[in-house]
Design an enzyme around this catalytic site. Structure first.
Site, mmCIF file in Angstrom:
data_model
loop_
_atom_site.group_PDB
_atom_site.id
_atom_site.type_symbol
_atom_site.label_atom_id
_atom_site.label_comp_id
_atom_site.label_asym_id
_atom_site.label_seq_id
_atom_site.Cartn_x
_atom_site.Cartn_y
_atom_site.Cartn_z
ATOM 1 N N HIS A 248 129.216 -31.010 69.577
ATOM 2 C CA HIS A 248 128.883 -29.726 68.948
ATOM 3 C C HIS A 248 130.182 -29.058 68.554
ATOM 4 O O HIS A 248 131.190 -29.206 69.245
ATOM 5 C CB HIS A 248 128.104 -28.838 69.933
ATOM 6 C CG HIS A 248 127.364 -27.714 69.268
ATOM 7 N ND1 HIS A 248 127.969 -26.527 68.927
ATOM 8 C CD2 HIS A 248 126.074 -27.617 68.874
ATOM 9 C CE1 HIS A 248 127.061 -25.737 68.352
ATOM 10 N NE2 HIS A 248 125.908 -26.373 68.304
ATOM 11 N N GLU A 303 119.582 -31.678 70.564
ATOM 12 C CA GLU A 303 118.656 -32.423 69.704
ATOM 13 C C GLU A 303 117.805 -33.474 70.402
ATOM 14 O O GLU A 303 116.675 -33.732 70.000
ATOM 15 C CB GLU A 303 119.415 -33.041 68.528
ATOM 16 C CG GLU A 303 120.143 -32.037 67.659
ATOM 17 C CD GLU A 303 119.267 -30.874 67.197
ATOM 18 O OE1 GLU A 303 118.031 -30.980 67.275
ATOM 19 O OE2 GLU A 303 119.821 -29.845 66.792
HETATM 20 N N1 ACO Z 1 129.404 -39.465 68.427
HETATM 21 C C1 ACO Z 1 130.577 -40.081 68.248
HETATM 22 N N2 ACO Z 1 131.739 -39.456 68.013
HETATM 23 C C2 ACO Z 1 131.704 -38.112 67.961
HETATM 24 C C3 ACO Z 1 130.517 -37.390 68.147
HETATM 25 C C4 ACO Z 1 129.343 -38.116 68.384
HETATM 26 N N3 ACO Z 1 128.150 -37.494 68.544
HETATM 27 N N4 ACO Z 1 130.786 -36.074 68.049
HETATM 28 C C5 ACO Z 1 132.101 -35.980 67.787
HETATM 29 N N5 ACO Z 1 132.654 -37.205 67.738
HETATM 30 C C6 ACO Z 1 134.052 -37.543 67.472
HETATM 31 C C7 ACO Z 1 134.433 -37.089 66.086
HETATM 32 O O1 ACO Z 1 134.200 -38.113 65.142
HETATM 33 C C8 ACO Z 1 135.904 -36.790 66.256
HETATM 34 O O2 ACO Z 1 136.619 -37.999 66.150
HETATM 35 P P1 ACO Z 1 138.009 -38.072 65.288
HETATM 36 O O3 ACO Z 1 138.923 -37.109 65.962
HETATM 37 O O4 ACO Z 1 138.401 -39.508 65.440
HETATM 38 O O5 ACO Z 1 137.636 -37.679 63.902
HETATM 39 C C9 ACO Z 1 136.015 -36.306 67.697
HETATM 40 O O6 ACO Z 1 134.875 -36.826 68.367
HETATM 41 C C10 ACO Z 1 136.030 -34.833 67.868
HETATM 42 O O7 ACO Z 1 134.919 -34.295 67.263
HETATM 43 P P2 ACO Z 1 134.662 -32.744 67.160
HETATM 44 O O8 ACO Z 1 135.794 -32.105 66.460
HETATM 45 O O9 ACO Z 1 134.248 -32.209 68.494
HETATM 46 O O10 ACO Z 1 133.347 -32.754 66.255
HETATM 47 P P3 ACO Z 1 132.964 -31.768 65.098
HETATM 48 O O11 ACO Z 1 132.999 -30.366 65.569
HETATM 49 O O12 ACO Z 1 133.734 -32.091 63.876
HETATM 50 O O13 ACO Z 1 131.461 -32.217 64.838
HETATM 51 C C11 ACO Z 1 129.194 -32.577 65.196
HETATM 52 C C12 ACO Z 1 130.370 -31.664 65.502
HETATM 53 C C13 ACO Z 1 129.056 -32.729 63.678
HETATM 54 C C14 ACO Z 1 127.929 -31.931 65.750
HETATM 55 C C15 ACO Z 1 129.442 -33.949 65.850
HETATM 56 O O14 ACO Z 1 129.591 -33.790 67.239
HETATM 57 C C16 ACO Z 1 128.353 -34.972 65.539
HETATM 58 O O15 ACO Z 1 128.421 -35.619 64.506
HETATM 59 N N6 ACO Z 1 127.319 -35.110 66.420
HETATM 60 C C17 ACO Z 1 126.227 -36.034 66.170
HETATM 61 C C18 ACO Z 1 125.183 -35.415 65.246
HETATM 62 C C19 ACO Z 1 124.378 -34.339 65.922
HETATM 63 O O16 ACO Z 1 123.844 -34.512 67.019
HETATM 64 N N7 ACO Z 1 124.265 -33.187 65.228
HETATM 65 C C20 ACO Z 1 123.485 -32.033 65.712
HETATM 66 C C21 ACO Z 1 124.383 -30.915 66.112
HETATM 67 S S1 ACO Z 1 123.484 -29.510 66.625
HETATM 68 C C22 ACO Z 1 123.013 -28.767 65.178
HETATM 69 O O17 ACO Z 1 123.738 -28.689 64.253
HETATM 70 C C23 ACO Z 1 121.668 -28.285 65.015
#
Ligand code: ACO
Length: 359
Positions: A248, A303
């Protein structure tokens, strides 16, 4: 070559002042107009929370009863407009069809007319997808009960309507989510409220945001079918895949609303078949994410629990994002109206990293 910029994704950037909602990802707090989510779910319900969020922006002195009445009156109007968009939308998946329904709204639509379009359209889209005729709304019902009646064509057991209302209330608003920000950006140009909601819905449908719950359940089933949780998780992460239902932008701990939805699921369906497996996957997924991204705290978001609850209510996966939008549209409207009243046109800057002109 990809270049990371400061403030990329606008992380940590404050883009609005709001009296509407707040989330603190370190402490696991979500407040809506000074109420906790627990309070909203147990004491106010969906229409009561609409009244809280819209009060002062879409009317004054709004009460739950007034909103029940407004939305009850607006649903038949939305039903009378199905012919404007349903023939084209019926050929599309419900998630796309709802975008067409919102796009067909006149610019002059009131907040209640816009909001009432979502449950009516969602039910109609799911009915026609199954070759059935849409069912008229019942203005005397709550939104949650009426969605289920419009879907099923019969009175629904109260426990399902209660569970759906808990869900809709719990996910109604949480600060400046991406789609809520989109609504603010659009209305900041003095575009209409209807235009802001169409754009917000577009932002919402992506798999990283409101498109996630159906995909989280798909993922759970895929992991179960693979027969080896850790192997599936490691392979997916090694291939650069995202684990749906985890991570998140704001929450650094398990989303506090997930427990609330889990409790609603346990009340509705105490022996839920998937829940034990989902808990096991969550434990292992958090550990796998920790191994892969040791510097980042990636926990379960809302989710997976949302998907299990919507599934137990009897909703098909294609309905998850449109149903989620029935809740979140309340926030899009409130934030857009707040932005319209107080905000300046939103126009950030960019850092140019391309080549300079050669001549
Ligand atoms: N699975 C795998 N890797 C992840 C995930 C995940 N669920 N979440 C974050 N990461 C990775 C990112 O790719 C990033 O890697 P990088 O540094 O190599 O690019 C690293 O972890 C750090 O990520 P964050 O900066 O914490 O993530 P960001 O804030 O950009 O994204 C997001 C948040 C889009 C929700 C992400 O966690 C994600 O894609 N989750 C899966 C989809 C999901 O469940 N979405 C629903 C969110 S709730 C809502 O919006 C209603």
């Amino acid at each position: 070559m990809s270049i990371r910029l400061d403030g990329e994704g606008l992380e940590g950037i404050v883009a609005a002042r709001t009296v509407l909602s707040h989330s603190d990802g370190e402490q696991g707090i979500v407040w809506v107009r000074g109420h906790t989510i627990d309070d909203l779910v147990t004491r106010h319900g969906y229409e009561g929370t609409v009244a809280l969020l819209w009060d002062g922006f879409a009317g004054t002195g709004l009460t739950r009863d007034a909103i029940l009445h407004q939305l009850g009156a607006a649903r038949p109007l939305a039903f009378s407009r199905l012919d404007d968009w349903l023939p084209a939308a019926a050929k599309r998946p419900p998630i796309e069809g709802l975008r067409l329904a919102l796009a067909a709204l006149p610019d002059a639509s009131s907040p209640a007319e816009i909001l009432a379009t979502l449950p009516v359209a969602t039910a109609a889209l799911l009915r026609v997808r199954d070759g059935k005729a849409p069912i008229k709304p019942d203005p005397s019902l709550s939104t949650a009960a009426d969605v289920l009646c419009m879907l099923n064509g019969a009175a629904v057991e109260e426990r399902f309507a209660i569970a759906l209302e808990s869900y809709l209330t719990a996910v109604i608003d949480n600060g400046l989510g991406t789609s809520t920000f989109a609504a603010r950006v659009i209305i900041s140009t003095r575009a209409s409220l209807a235009a802001a909601v169409v754009g917000a819905y577009g932002a919402f449908t992506g798999p990283l945001h409101g498109g996630a719950p159906g995909l989280a359940l798909d993922m759970l089933d895929e992991i179960a079918a693979s027969g080896d949780v850790d192997r599936w998780l490691d392979r997916t992460l090694a291939g650069g895949g995202r684990l749906m239902g985890f991570g998140h932008r704001v929450f650094r701990i398990r989303d506090p609303r997930a427990d609330l939805l889990r409790a609603a699921l346990q009340r509705l369906d105490p022996g839920n078949k998937r829940l034990a497996f989902a808990k096991e996957v969550e434990r292992r997924a958090v550990a796998a994410l920790q191994r892969r991204k040791p510097g980042r705290r990636l926990e379960a978001n809302i989710e997976m629990d949302a998907a299990l609850l919507l599934d137990a209510i009897g909703l098909p996966r294609e309905a998850f994002t449109p149903v989620f939008a029935i809740a979140r549209a309340v926030a899009w409207i409130a934030h857009a109206l707040e932005q319209q009243r107080n905000g300046r046109m939103i126009r950030p800057s960019s850092t140019y990293v391309g080549p300079a002109p050669t001549a």
